[in-house]
Motif scaffolding. Structure first.
Motif, PDB file in Angstrom:
ATOM      1  N   PRO A 180       0.806  -1.231   0.000  1.00  0.00           N
ATOM      2  CA  PRO A 180       0.000   0.000   0.000  1.00  0.00           C
ATOM      3  C   PRO A 180       0.834   1.273   0.000  1.00  0.00           C
ATOM      4  CG  PRO A 180      -0.032  -1.045   2.165  1.00  0.00           C
ATOM      5  CD  PRO A 180       0.637  -2.010   1.248  1.00  0.00           C
ATOM      6  N   HIS A 181       2.084   1.211   0.508  1.00  0.00           N
ATOM      7  CA  HIS A 181       2.901   2.422   0.607  1.00  0.00           C
ATOM      8  C   HIS A 181       3.693   2.706  -0.667  1.00  0.00           C
ATOM      9  CE1 HIS A 181       5.504  -0.946   1.594  1.00  0.00           C
ATOM     10  NE2 HIS A 181       6.560  -0.181   1.348  1.00  0.00           N
ATOM     11  N   LEU A 182       3.617   1.781  -1.650  1.00  0.00           N
ATOM     12  CA  LEU A 182       4.331   1.967  -2.915  1.00  0.00           C
ATOM     13  C   LEU A 182       3.367   2.379  -4.013  1.00  0.00           C
ATOM     14  CD1 LEU A 182       6.722  -1.143  -2.961  1.00  0.00           C
ATOM     15  CD2 LEU A 182       7.201   1.167  -2.109  1.00  0.00           C
ATOM     16  N   LEU A 210       3.664   1.685 -10.113  1.00  0.00           N
ATOM     17  CA  LEU A 210       4.894   1.351 -10.819  1.00  0.00           C
ATOM     18  C   LEU A 210       5.902   0.674  -9.890  1.00  0.00           C
ATOM     19  CD1 LEU A 210       6.609   1.421 -13.379  1.00  0.00           C
ATOM     20  CD2 LEU A 210       7.346   3.739 -12.749  1.00  0.00           C
ATOM     21  N   GLN A 211       6.032   1.188  -8.680  1.00  0.00           N
ATOM     22  CA  GLN A 211       6.968   0.606  -7.729  1.00  0.00           C
ATOM     23  C   GLN A 211       6.557  -0.811  -7.331  1.00  0.00           C
ATOM     24  OE1 GLN A 211       6.657   3.726  -4.814  1.00  0.00           O
ATOM     25  NE2 GLN A 211       8.595   4.703  -5.454  1.00  0.00           N
ATOM     26  N   LEU A 243      -1.805   4.916 -14.805  1.00  0.00           N
ATOM     27  CA  LEU A 243      -2.006   4.959 -13.358  1.00  0.00           C
ATOM     28  C   LEU A 243      -0.711   4.661 -12.594  1.00  0.00           C
ATOM     29  CD1 LEU A 243      -5.411   3.035 -13.070  1.00  0.00           C
ATOM     30  CD2 LEU A 243      -5.035   5.502 -13.283  1.00  0.00           C
ATOM     31  N   ALA A 244       0.421   4.759 -13.266  1.00  0.00           N
ATOM     32  CA  ALA A 244       1.704   4.357 -12.685  1.00  0.00           C
ATOM     33  C   ALA A 244       2.022   5.052 -11.369  1.00  0.00           C
ATOM     34  CB  ALA A 244       2.828   4.604 -13.692  1.00  0.00           C
ATOM     35  N   ASP A 245       1.596   6.300 -11.187  1.00  0.00           N
ATOM     36  CA  ASP A 245       1.966   7.060  -9.990  1.00  0.00           C
ATOM     37  C   ASP A 245       0.958   6.935  -8.846  1.00  0.00           C
ATOM     38  OD1 ASP A 245       4.272   7.994 -11.208  1.00  0.00           O
ATOM     39  OD2 ASP A 245       3.215   9.694 -12.130  1.00  0.00           O
ATOM     40  N   ARG A 246      -0.135   6.230  -9.069  1.00  0.00           N
ATOM     41  CA  ARG A 246      -1.142   6.118  -8.011  1.00  0.00           C
ATOM     42  C   ARG A 246      -0.765   5.034  -6.999  1.00  0.00           C
ATOM     43  NH1 ARG A 246      -7.183   6.891 -10.586  1.00  0.00           N
ATOM     44  NH2 ARG A 246      -6.732   8.776 -11.801  1.00  0.00           N
ATOM     45  N   ARG A 247      -1.448   5.085  -5.857  1.00  0.00           N
ATOM     46  CA  ARG A 247      -1.283   4.062  -4.826  1.00  0.00           C
ATOM     47  C   ARG A 247      -2.400   3.022  -4.993  1.00  0.00           C
ATOM     48  NH1 ARG A 247       2.159   5.992  -0.660  1.00  0.00           N
ATOM     49  NH2 ARG A 247       3.750   7.185  -1.802  1.00  0.00           N
ATOM     50  N   PRO A 248      -2.174   1.787  -4.552  1.00  0.00           N
ATOM     51  CA  PRO A 248      -3.186   0.732  -4.698  1.00  0.00           C
ATOM     52  C   PRO A 248      -4.562   1.109  -4.147  1.00  0.00           C
ATOM     53  CG  PRO A 248      -1.109  -0.247  -4.072  1.00  0.00           C
ATOM     54  CD  PRO A 248      -0.906   1.249  -4.016  1.00  0.00           C
ATOM     55  N   ALA A 249      -4.598   1.858  -3.034  1.00  0.00           N
ATOM     56  CA  ALA A 249      -5.881   2.217  -2.425  1.00  0.00           C
ATOM     57  C   ALA A 249      -6.722   3.113  -3.334  1.00  0.00           C
ATOM     58  CB  ALA A 249      -5.646   2.911  -1.088  1.00  0.00           C
ATOM     59  N   ILE A 268      -2.817  -5.012 -11.768  1.00  0.00           N
ATOM     60  CA  ILE A 268      -1.483  -4.635 -11.287  1.00  0.00           C
ATOM     61  C   ILE A 268      -0.751  -5.871 -10.764  1.00  0.00           C
ATOM     62  CG2 ILE A 268      -0.202  -3.278  -9.594  1.00  0.00           C
ATOM     63  CD1 ILE A 268      -1.500  -1.694 -11.929  1.00  0.00           C
ATOM     64  N   ALA A 269      -1.461  -6.704  -9.996  1.00  0.00           N
ATOM     65  CA  ALA A 269      -0.853  -7.937  -9.490  1.00  0.00           C
ATOM     66  C   ALA A 269      -0.427  -8.835 -10.649  1.00  0.00           C
ATOM     67  CB  ALA A 269      -1.848  -8.677  -8.593  1.00  0.00           C
TER      68      ALA A 269
END
Length: 367
Positions: free
Chosen positions: A91-93, A96-97, A127-133, A143-144
């Protein structure tokens, strides 16, 4: 020279405390194919997948990936990746990360470029810069999937990956997974209990029951010509009646069923004499009103009484009580815009002989 299959299992067996979970499974998954392990809860399909992943070790038998025996190889040394129902995103990445996480750990020099390419494959590069939440369930699943495929595994394992999604999104993701598999060219092995999901996506389906593979083949083949009562009733719906083979000539068997004479092509029957279980899919059956002659060359059962009519838009489902032969289903396309029979109507059931299949009797399936 023929390339080695992506995955092979030879006599794989797994016991837990004396209980057999997987009982002598043999299978071969061609490279670049979409393969599904289909069956009810507790049939052994997830345990089989875990043995391929190296998360469980078989009690007996062997597992080969890309022509190499990996039976005793630890999970982290196997050329596989697994996508579970829970997405397990960090969740904190950022998105993309998350995708490049495994590549970074392996010190892959072009990790970011490969991660972006993976996001493009699942159509989420924007959506590369967004967070999973900040993503929907379907987007998180993709993404998974991207995180798994960027590692270019020999086999990608999917354990009920769409189970947490709602019906509409699950159906959309079925088509999306099929597209991604074809585009990536990877071998997918997909575990599911959902018949429609397996038939929609897979090139080959292995139907599992009680730790064994009951039947394996292309979805259309399994549906049109089931070989066991379990496959006939688990993969779609079937009308089954018990009978006895009383004659055979010209490649057709004559079967006596409660005083009626039905026929089944000999090459569509697992039984050539004695007791047999005859089956037909509900959408192959036509209703004939009382006094209406059935089409020539048809198998006919009845008379029976229509007990229920369910209008579903595209089709209408009829329940017909045939007395000692039980209640049978008929699915009719709504070409006239409304049901043609009503509860209480007396009807006969008729279907082409070529749609009939014959199975080894199974008391549980016939009851």
């Amino acid at each position: 020279m023929t390339a080695a299959p992506a995955l092979e299992l030879w006599g794989v067996r797994k016991e837990f405390g004396g209980q057999v979970a997987v009982d002598g499974v043999d299978l071969e998954v061609p490279e670049g194919s979409f393969f599904a392990l289909l069956g009810p809860s507790g049939c052994g399909k997830t345990t089989t997948l875990r043995m391929v992943a190296g998360l469980e070790q078989p009690t007996a038998g062997a597992v080969s990936i890309g022509g190499r025996d990996v039976t005793g190889t630890p999970a982290h040394r196997r050329p596989v990746n697994t996508v579970f129902q829970s997405y397990a995103l960090f969740p904190h990445l950022s998105v993309l990360q998350n995708v490049e996480f495994g590549l970074r750990r392996q010190r892959v020099p072009d990790a970011r470029a490969r991660a972006l390419a993976g996001l493009q494959t699942v159509r989420l590069a924007h959506l590369a810069d967004r967070r999973p939440a900040q993503l929907s369930g379907g987007q998180q699943q993709r993404i998974a999937l991207a995180r798994a495929i960027v590692n270019n595994p020999s086999v990608l394992l999917l354990d009920e990956p769409l189970g947490a999604l709602d019906l509409a999104l699950r159906r959309a993701m079925q088509l999306e997974l099929k597209r991604i598999q074809a585009e990536a060219g990877l071998t997918f092995v997909h575990v599911t209990h959902d018949q429609e999901e397996a038939m929609t996506m897979a090139d080959t389906v292995a139907v599992m029951n009680a730790g064994r593979i009951e039947q394996l083949g292309p979805p259309a083949e399994l549906y049109e010509l089931p070989r066991t009562p379990f496959v006939a009733t688990f993969l779609g719906r079937s009308n089954l009646v018990a009978g006895t083979v009383v004659e055979g000539s010209g490649g057709v068997l004559g079967v006596e069923v409660a005083g009626a004479r039905l026929q089944v092509p000999a090459d569509r029957s697992a039984v050539s004499d004695g007791p047999v279980l005859l089956g037909v899919r509900p959408e192959k059956v036509r209703l004939s009103a009382q006094g209406e002659p059935p089409p020539s060359g048809s198998n006919v059962l009845g008379p029976g009484t229509v007990t229920d009519v369910s209008f579903t838009g595209v089709s209408t489902a009829y329940q017909v009580d045939l007395g000692a032969l039980g209640v049978h289903e008929v699915f009719a396309q709504n070409t006239t815009g409304a049901p043609t029979s009503r509860p209480g109507d007396t009807v006969h059931l008729a279907w082409d002989v070529d749609f009939t299949f014959g199975l080894v009797p199974d008391a549980a399936a016939a009851s």
